[in-house]
Scaffold this motif. Structure first.
Motif, PDB file in Angstrom:
ATOM      1  N   GLY A   3      -8.837  17.098  27.133  1.00  8.84           N
ATOM      2  CA  GLY A   3      -8.519  15.913  26.347  1.00  8.84           C
ATOM      3  C   GLY A   3      -9.690  14.973  26.152  1.00  8.84           C
ATOM      4  O   GLY A   3     -10.713  15.080  26.834  1.00  8.84           O
ATOM      5  N   ALA A   4      -9.527  14.034  25.252  1.00  5.80           N
ATOM      6  CA  ALA A   4     -10.590  13.076  24.934  1.00  5.80           C
ATOM      7  C   ALA A   4     -11.017  12.274  26.154  1.00  5.80           C
ATOM      8  O   ALA A   4     -12.167  11.850  26.261  1.00  5.80           O
ATOM      9  N   ASN A   5     -10.083  12.037  27.080  1.00  6.93           N
ATOM     10  CA  ASN A   5     -10.391  11.319  28.321  1.00  6.93           C
ATOM     11  C   ASN A   5     -10.145  12.192  29.541  1.00  6.93           C
ATOM     12  O   ASN A   5      -9.798  11.697  30.607  1.00  6.93           O
ATOM     13  N   SER A   6     -10.293  13.513  29.336  1.00  4.64           N
ATOM     14  CA  SER A   6     -10.117  14.498  30.416  1.00  4.64           C
ATOM     15  C   SER A   6      -8.740  14.428  31.062  1.00  4.64           C
ATOM     16  O   SER A   6      -8.566  14.779  32.228  1.00  4.64           O
ATOM     17  N   ALA A  16      -8.490   6.995  24.342  1.00 10.49           N
ATOM     18  CA  ALA A  16      -9.662   6.364  23.738  1.00 10.49           C
ATOM     19  C   ALA A  16     -10.644   7.451  23.316  1.00 10.49           C
ATOM     20  O   ALA A  16     -10.610   8.561  23.837  1.00 10.49           O
ATOM     21  N   ASP A  17     -11.495   7.117  22.362  1.00  9.81           N
ATOM     22  CA  ASP A  17     -12.555   8.032  21.944  1.00  9.81           C
ATOM     23  C   ASP A  17     -13.739   7.180  21.488  1.00  9.81           C
ATOM     24  O   ASP A  17     -13.802   6.759  20.340  1.00  9.81           O
ATOM     25  N   ILE A  18     -14.619   6.890  22.431  1.00  8.87           N
ATOM     26  CA  ILE A  18     -15.719   5.958  22.180  1.00  8.87           C
ATOM     27  C   ILE A  18     -16.630   6.455  21.062  1.00  8.87           C
ATOM     28  O   ILE A  18     -17.149   5.661  20.268  1.00  8.87           O
ATOM     29  N   HIS A  70      -6.125   2.346  23.722  1.00  4.00           N
ATOM     30  CA  HIS A  70      -4.811   1.778  23.490  1.00  4.00           C
ATOM     31  C   HIS A  70      -4.276   1.298  24.819  1.00  4.00           C
ATOM     32  O   HIS A  70      -4.422   1.971  25.833  1.00  4.00           O
ATOM     33  N   ALA A  71      -3.700   0.110  24.843  1.00  6.07           N
ATOM     34  CA  ALA A  71      -3.171  -0.446  26.082  1.00  6.07           C
ATOM     35  C   ALA A  71      -1.667  -0.204  26.158  1.00  6.07           C
ATOM     36  O   ALA A  71      -0.953  -0.365  25.176  1.00  6.07           O
TER      37      ALA A  71
END
Length: 246
Positions: free
Chosen positions: A10-13, A22-24, A31-32
């Motif tokens: 995934g984008a944040n493992s 998130a995807d910096i 997103h919170a």
């Protein structure tokens, strides 16, 4: 998709999941999970860009229910005070879960910007081109040092708030009418066909390509490995954890 599955690919493992993705690299700063809590980080990002002297603009979205939180109004205060390059987009779908948004005080939720002298406007959020034009103009103003904007996009909630929501609080006729008349994707498809911008064959081909891309992402997610249990301790600020001894 792999992030939604909580997988390593995934984008944040897999650490973010559906609530903190998130995807910096794509400038998607997260997103919170807490309703109405994304506006203050957006203000901070806008301040950082202003201090660095870039022409980048932060755009943050919030639902009608989230505007009742004090954190949203705090964000407006700082955005106005520092004249920050940030655009607040309010998606007003008429319902904060089961509470009607017309129970809120202002005529338009964009009116929350008035006390702070922030540019504000309310538009038809189901009109794709109007949303594009309005947000583009707000971004351009921010880049020209003309400060933040508050935009209310009035839309229809086309489905229940969650799977299994029986929507007993909502009029069935209104829901069906909105589904038939205010679906932005369906309406824009018809608009493009009528204008001769696209043919039905081109739209069908586009849809087929999209479906294939989504299916590829699903397969990638399913085939991505599960995280190792030991990784639960990665990115933790303090080790050992509280209650586990030193």
């Amino acid at each position: 998709m792999a992030e939604l599955y909580g997988r390593v690919g995934g984008a944040n493992s897999g650490f973010g999941g559906q609530m903190h993705i998130a995807d910096i690299d794509r400038k998607l700063y997260g997103h919170a999970a807490t309703i109405g809590s994304g506006q203050n980080p957006a203000v901070g990002l806008a301040l950082a860009e202003q201090m660095k002297g870039t022409d980048n603009v932060a755009v943050t979205t919030i639902g009608d229910g989230g505007t009742s939180r004090g954190s949203f109004h705090t964000a407006l205060v700082f955005a106005a005070y520092w004249n920050l390059p940030v655009v607040f987009v309010i998606e007003n779908n008429g319902w904060a879960i089961s509470t009607p948004s017309d129970a809120l005080a202002p005529d338009h939720l964009s009116d929350y910007g008035i006390p702070h002298k922030i540019h504000n406007e309310s538009i038809d959020g189901s009109d794709v081109e109007q949303v594009y034009q309005t947000v583009s103009e707000a971004i351009e103003r921010a880049r020209n040092d003309e400060g933040p904007s508050v935009i209310e996009c009035r839309v229809a909630r086309l489905g229940p708030h969650f799977e299994g929501d029986k929507e007993l609080y909502r009029n069935t006729e209104d829901r069906e009418r909105d589904s038939n008349e205010r679906n932005p994707i369906e309406n824009y498809r018809e608009r493009l066909l009528e204008a001769g911008v696209l043919t039905k064959a081109e739209i069908d081909d586009m849809q087929e390509n999209i479906d294939a891309e989504v299916q590829e992402a699903v397969e990638f997610a399913r085939n991505s490995p599960e995280p190792n249990p030991e990784s639960a301790y990665d990115h933790v600020y303090r080790l050992p954890l509280y209650g586990q001894g030193e």
